[in-house]
Design a protein around this motif. Structure first.
Motif, PDB file in Angstrom:
ATOM      1  N   PRO A 151      38.320 -59.925   9.396  1.00  0.00           N
ATOM      2  CA  PRO A 151      39.182 -60.767   9.554  1.00  0.00           C
ATOM      3  C   PRO A 151      39.910 -60.852   7.881  1.00  0.00           C
ATOM      4  O   PRO A 151      39.467 -60.603   7.046  1.00  0.00           O
ATOM      5  CB  PRO A 151      38.403 -62.394   9.664  1.00  0.00           C
ATOM      6  N   GLY A 152      41.425 -61.043   7.947  1.00  0.00           N
ATOM      7  CA  GLY A 152      42.188 -61.087   6.786  1.00  0.00           C
ATOM      8  C   GLY A 152      42.787 -59.794   6.641  1.00  0.00           C
ATOM      9  O   GLY A 152      43.530 -59.626   5.684  1.00  0.00           O
ATOM     10  N   SER A 153      42.452 -58.640   7.197  1.00  0.00           N
ATOM     11  CA  SER A 153      43.281 -57.513   7.279  1.00  0.00           C
ATOM     12  C   SER A 153      44.418 -57.591   7.721  1.00  0.00           C
ATOM     13  O   SER A 153      44.789 -58.691   8.637  1.00  0.00           O
ATOM     14  CB  SER A 153      42.265 -56.428   8.062  1.00  0.00           C
ATOM     15  N   THR A 154      45.365 -56.721   7.662  1.00  0.00           N
ATOM     16  CA  THR A 154      46.879 -56.635   8.031  1.00  0.00           C
ATOM     17  C   THR A 154      47.060 -55.764   8.738  1.00  0.00           C
ATOM     18  O   THR A 154      46.850 -54.352   8.359  1.00  0.00           O
ATOM     19  CB  THR A 154      47.708 -56.629   6.789  1.00  0.00           C
ATOM     20  N   VAL A 155      47.853 -55.653   9.832  1.00  0.00           N
ATOM     21  CA  VAL A 155      47.812 -54.634  10.889  1.00  0.00           C
ATOM     22  C   VAL A 155      49.479 -54.545  10.850  1.00  0.00           C
ATOM     23  O   VAL A 155      50.204 -55.553  10.911  1.00  0.00           O
ATOM     24  CB  VAL A 155      47.404 -54.997  12.391  1.00  0.00           C
ATOM     25  N   LEU A 156      49.851 -53.085  10.707  1.00  0.00           N
ATOM     26  CA  LEU A 156      51.313 -52.696  11.208  1.00  0.00           C
ATOM     27  C   LEU A 156      51.257 -52.852  12.767  1.00  0.00           C
ATOM     28  O   LEU A 156      50.760 -51.900  13.247  1.00  0.00           O
ATOM     29  CB  LEU A 156      51.633 -51.809  10.373  1.00  0.00           C
ATOM     30  N   VAL A 157      52.393 -53.521  13.290  1.00  0.00           N
ATOM     31  CA  VAL A 157      52.514 -53.561  14.520  1.00  0.00           C
ATOM     32  C   VAL A 157      53.947 -52.974  14.994  1.00  0.00           C
ATOM     33  O   VAL A 157      54.800 -53.603  14.662  1.00  0.00           O
ATOM     34  CB  VAL A 157      52.559 -55.095  15.252  1.00  0.00           C
ATOM     35  N   GLY A 174      46.216 -60.679   9.962  1.00  0.00           N
ATOM     36  CA  GLY A 174      47.470 -60.599   9.731  1.00  0.00           C
ATOM     37  C   GLY A 174      48.132 -59.492  10.485  1.00  0.00           C
ATOM     38  O   GLY A 174      47.589 -58.443  10.732  1.00  0.00           O
ATOM     39  N   TYR A 175      49.517 -59.538  10.109  1.00  0.00           N
ATOM     40  CA  TYR A 175      50.298 -58.330  10.876  1.00  0.00           C
ATOM     41  C   TYR A 175      51.818 -58.488  10.318  1.00  0.00           C
ATOM     42  O   TYR A 175      52.373 -59.357   9.649  1.00  0.00           O
ATOM     43  CB  TYR A 175      50.352 -58.622  12.349  1.00  0.00           C
ATOM     44  N   VAL A 176      52.280 -57.186  10.248  1.00  0.00           N
ATOM     45  CA  VAL A 176      53.629 -57.120   9.902  1.00  0.00           C
ATOM     46  C   VAL A 176      54.417 -56.630  11.172  1.00  0.00           C
ATOM     47  O   VAL A 176      54.085 -55.366  11.773  1.00  0.00           O
ATOM     48  CB  VAL A 176      53.743 -55.825   8.818  1.00  0.00           C
ATOM     49  N   PRO A 177      55.209 -57.326  11.781  1.00  0.00           N
ATOM     50  CA  PRO A 177      55.846 -56.754  12.998  1.00  0.00           C
ATOM     51  C   PRO A 177      56.980 -55.887  12.672  1.00  0.00           C
ATOM     52  O   PRO A 177      57.579 -56.042  11.636  1.00  0.00           O
ATOM     53  CB  PRO A 177      56.470 -58.113  13.974  1.00  0.00           C
ATOM     54  N   CYS A 178      57.054 -54.735  13.381  1.00  0.00           N
ATOM     55  CA  CYS A 178      58.090 -53.932  13.208  1.00  0.00           C
ATOM     56  C   CYS A 178      58.552 -53.317  14.570  1.00  0.00           C
ATOM     57  O   CYS A 178      57.996 -53.039  15.585  1.00  0.00           O
ATOM     58  CB  CYS A 178      57.416 -52.627  12.379  1.00  0.00           C
ATOM     59  N   ASP A 179      59.956 -53.293  14.354  1.00  0.00           N
ATOM     60  CA  ASP A 179      60.689 -52.587  15.468  1.00  0.00           C
ATOM     61  C   ASP A 179      62.149 -52.247  15.082  1.00  0.00           C
ATOM     62  O   ASP A 179      62.802 -52.979  14.381  1.00  0.00           O
ATOM     63  CB  ASP A 179      60.802 -53.952  16.707  1.00  0.00           C
ATOM     64  N   VAL A 191      61.256 -59.299  11.652  1.00  0.00           N
ATOM     65  CA  VAL A 191      60.607 -57.997  12.328  1.00  0.00           C
ATOM     66  C   VAL A 191      61.254 -56.984  11.404  1.00  0.00           C
ATOM     67  O   VAL A 191      62.706 -56.816  11.386  1.00  0.00           O
ATOM     68  CB  VAL A 191      61.230 -58.006  13.678  1.00  0.00           C
ATOM     69  N   VAL A 192      60.674 -56.109  10.679  1.00  0.00           N
ATOM     70  CA  VAL A 192      60.913 -55.117   9.976  1.00  0.00           C
ATOM     71  C   VAL A 192      61.552 -53.913  10.628  1.00  0.00           C
ATOM     72  O   VAL A 192      61.001 -53.637  11.770  1.00  0.00           O
ATOM     73  CB  VAL A 192      59.970 -54.524   8.727  1.00  0.00           C
ATOM     74  N   THR A 193      62.417 -53.227  10.156  1.00  0.00           N
ATOM     75  CA  THR A 193      62.607 -52.086  10.906  1.00  0.00           C
ATOM     76  C   THR A 193      62.222 -50.639  10.411  1.00  0.00           C
ATOM     77  O   THR A 193      62.501 -49.602  11.197  1.00  0.00           O
ATOM     78  CB  THR A 193      64.175 -51.869  10.810  1.00  0.00           C
ATOM     79  N   ASP A 194      61.731 -50.553   9.180  1.00  0.00           N
ATOM     80  CA  ASP A 194      61.104 -49.456   8.665  1.00  0.00           C
ATOM     81  C   ASP A 194      59.732 -49.318   8.866  1.00  0.00           C
ATOM     82  O   ASP A 194      59.221 -49.620   7.819  1.00  0.00           O
ATOM     83  CB  ASP A 194      61.664 -49.076   7.226  1.00  0.00           C
ATOM     84  N   ALA A 195      59.085 -48.716   9.674  1.00  0.00           N
ATOM     85  CA  ALA A 195      57.615 -48.797   9.754  1.00  0.00           C
ATOM     86  C   ALA A 195      57.045 -47.964   8.683  1.00  0.00           C
ATOM     87  O   ALA A 195      55.976 -48.509   8.207  1.00  0.00           O
ATOM     88  CB  ALA A 195      57.123 -47.980  11.235  1.00  0.00           C
ATOM     89  N   LEU A 196      57.615 -46.893   8.330  1.00  0.00           N
ATOM     90  CA  LEU A 196      56.673 -45.977   7.335  1.00  0.00           C
ATOM     91  C   LEU A 196      56.880 -46.760   6.026  1.00  0.00           C
ATOM     92  O   LEU A 196      55.928 -46.985   5.034  1.00  0.00           O
ATOM     93  CB  LEU A 196      57.315 -44.729   7.367  1.00  0.00           C
ATOM     94  N   ALA A 197      57.911 -47.637   5.359  1.00  0.00           N
ATOM     95  CA  ALA A 197      57.801 -48.261   4.544  1.00  0.00           C
ATOM     96  C   ALA A 197      56.878 -49.336   4.287  1.00  0.00           C
ATOM     97  O   ALA A 197      56.623 -49.670   3.254  1.00  0.00           O
ATOM     98  CB  ALA A 197      59.314 -48.804   4.251  1.00  0.00           C
ATOM     99  N   ALA A 198      56.791 -49.841   5.508  1.00  0.00           N
ATOM    100  CA  ALA A 198      55.884 -51.235   5.703  1.00  0.00           C
ATOM    101  C   ALA A 198      54.376 -50.575   5.790  1.00  0.00           C
ATOM    102  O   ALA A 198      53.194 -51.433   5.478  1.00  0.00           O
ATOM    103  CB  ALA A 198      56.198 -51.891   6.971  1.00  0.00           C
ATOM    104  N   ALA A 199      54.006 -49.456   6.071  1.00  0.00           N
ATOM    105  CA  ALA A 199      52.689 -48.874   6.295  1.00  0.00           C
ATOM    106  C   ALA A 199      51.706 -48.886   5.195  1.00  0.00           C
ATOM    107  O   ALA A 199      50.686 -49.064   5.278  1.00  0.00           O
ATOM    108  CB  ALA A 199      52.712 -47.467   7.115  1.00  0.00           C
ATOM    109  N   ARG A 201      51.275 -51.060   2.820  1.00  0.00           N
ATOM    110  CA  ARG A 201      50.947 -52.530   2.581  1.00  0.00           C
ATOM    111  C   ARG A 201      50.026 -52.934   3.613  1.00  0.00           C
ATOM    112  O   ARG A 201      49.649 -53.993   3.568  1.00  0.00           O
ATOM    113  CB  ARG A 201      51.894 -53.537   2.187  1.00  0.00           C
ATOM    114  N   CYS A 202      49.619 -52.107   4.865  1.00  0.00           N
ATOM    115  CA  CYS A 202      48.877 -52.707   5.814  1.00  0.00           C
ATOM    116  C   CYS A 202      47.507 -51.873   5.917  1.00  0.00           C
ATOM    117  O   CYS A 202      47.432 -50.740   5.415  1.00  0.00           O
ATOM    118  CB  CYS A 202      49.627 -52.318   7.269  1.00  0.00           C
TER     119      CYS A 202
END
Length: 282
Positions: A151-157, A174-179, A191-199, A201-202
């Protein structure tokens, strides 16, 4: 958890897997196989009690008993693509200029050669009958259950599905939504658009198989491989393709071949695959 497919059945990259299929290195000569039926499935969804909706479009190709699929952005599939696929030999479609056609053709071929059975590493998960929202939530539980995180981990979705976000929250994640479409989630989250840029911090990645068709899968697989992060795929697109990357960046796959859960209110089956996780956990 299920055992995985033999290492010889796996591939290091998508391009390698596609090349091996075209050369007949994964099974029968694709030039000797023909697609009997090609079709698209389009839907618009607004679950009861939800404030937002979405649309899907999927190209599917039937090879004997197998159906391979690739989701595309609505309206993105070129006119005539379906007619071009019907009756075509598989070798030509594996080299087709439209990426979605290549993915669907490879998926159909691998579904034909290595269907979702325990012998090929799949573990079936029953999906109960229910409303569209009930089935969406049941699928989300099966997908989220493949993540092994405190618990407390962050997932890039990557590929925002509200039911998946709910399932992660229920686990204290937690999560970072991406599409690629951007926007906001059902709960007003950006919803962020750059998955690799967000990866970076997840702690883990939960990624739609649709990334195969839009060319964003390989960078995410490489990031997971370099960083040692879990990469769990939920796959209507490429359900038979993505298990081939277990151990090469992909840690688990929830495969859902056609017909998808949103097409029917009756029971269905998902197929889960899992590679060894750090520490030998399975």
């Amino acid at each position: 958890m299920s055992r995985t497919a033999p290492a010889s059945a796996r591939a290091a990259t998508y391009d390698e897997l596609l090349a091996r299929a075209r050369a007949g290195g994964l099974g029968p000569d694709p030039a000797a196989l023909r697609i009997s039926v090609a079709f698209t499935t389009r839907q618009a969804v607004r679950h009861e009690g939800r404030g937002t909706g979405y649309r899907n479009e999927v190209l599917s190709l039937r090879l004997a008993e197998a159906v391979g699929s690739c989701a595309v952005e609505p309206g993105a599939l070129p006119d005539g693509a379906v007619d071009d696929c019907a009756g075509a030999d598989l070798a030509r479609l594996l080299a087709h200029p439209v990426p979605a056609v290549r993915v669907a053709a490879l998926d159909a071929y691998l579904m034909h050669v290595t269907p979702h059975t325990p012998d090929h590493g799949a573990r079936p998960v029953a999906l109960p009958a229910g409303t569209s929202l009930e089935k969406s939530r049941a699928r989300a539980e099966a997908v989220a259950g493949l993540l092994v995180l405190p618990p407390g981990s962050t997932v890039l979705v990557v590929g925002v599905v509200n039911s998946l976000l709910e399932a992660l929250r229920s686990r204290g994640l937690g999560y970072v939504p991406c599409d690629l479409k951007g926007g906001v989630t059902e709960w007003g989250e950006t919803v962020v658009t750059d998955a690799l840029a967000a990866a970076g911090r997840c702690d883990a990645l939960l990624v739609s198989g649709m990334t195969l068709g839009n060319g964003t899968f390989e960078p995410l697989r490489e990031h997971a491989l370099r960083s040692g992060k879990q990469l769990v795929m939920f796959a209507q697109t490429g359900s038979a393709v993505l298990p081939r990357f277990l151990g090469h960046g992909v840690s688990a796959v929830c495969a859902e071949p056609y017909p998808f859960f949103w097409l029917d209110g009756g029971p269905g089956t998902l197929h889960r695959y899992r590679a060894d996780l750090p520490g030998g956990t399975r």
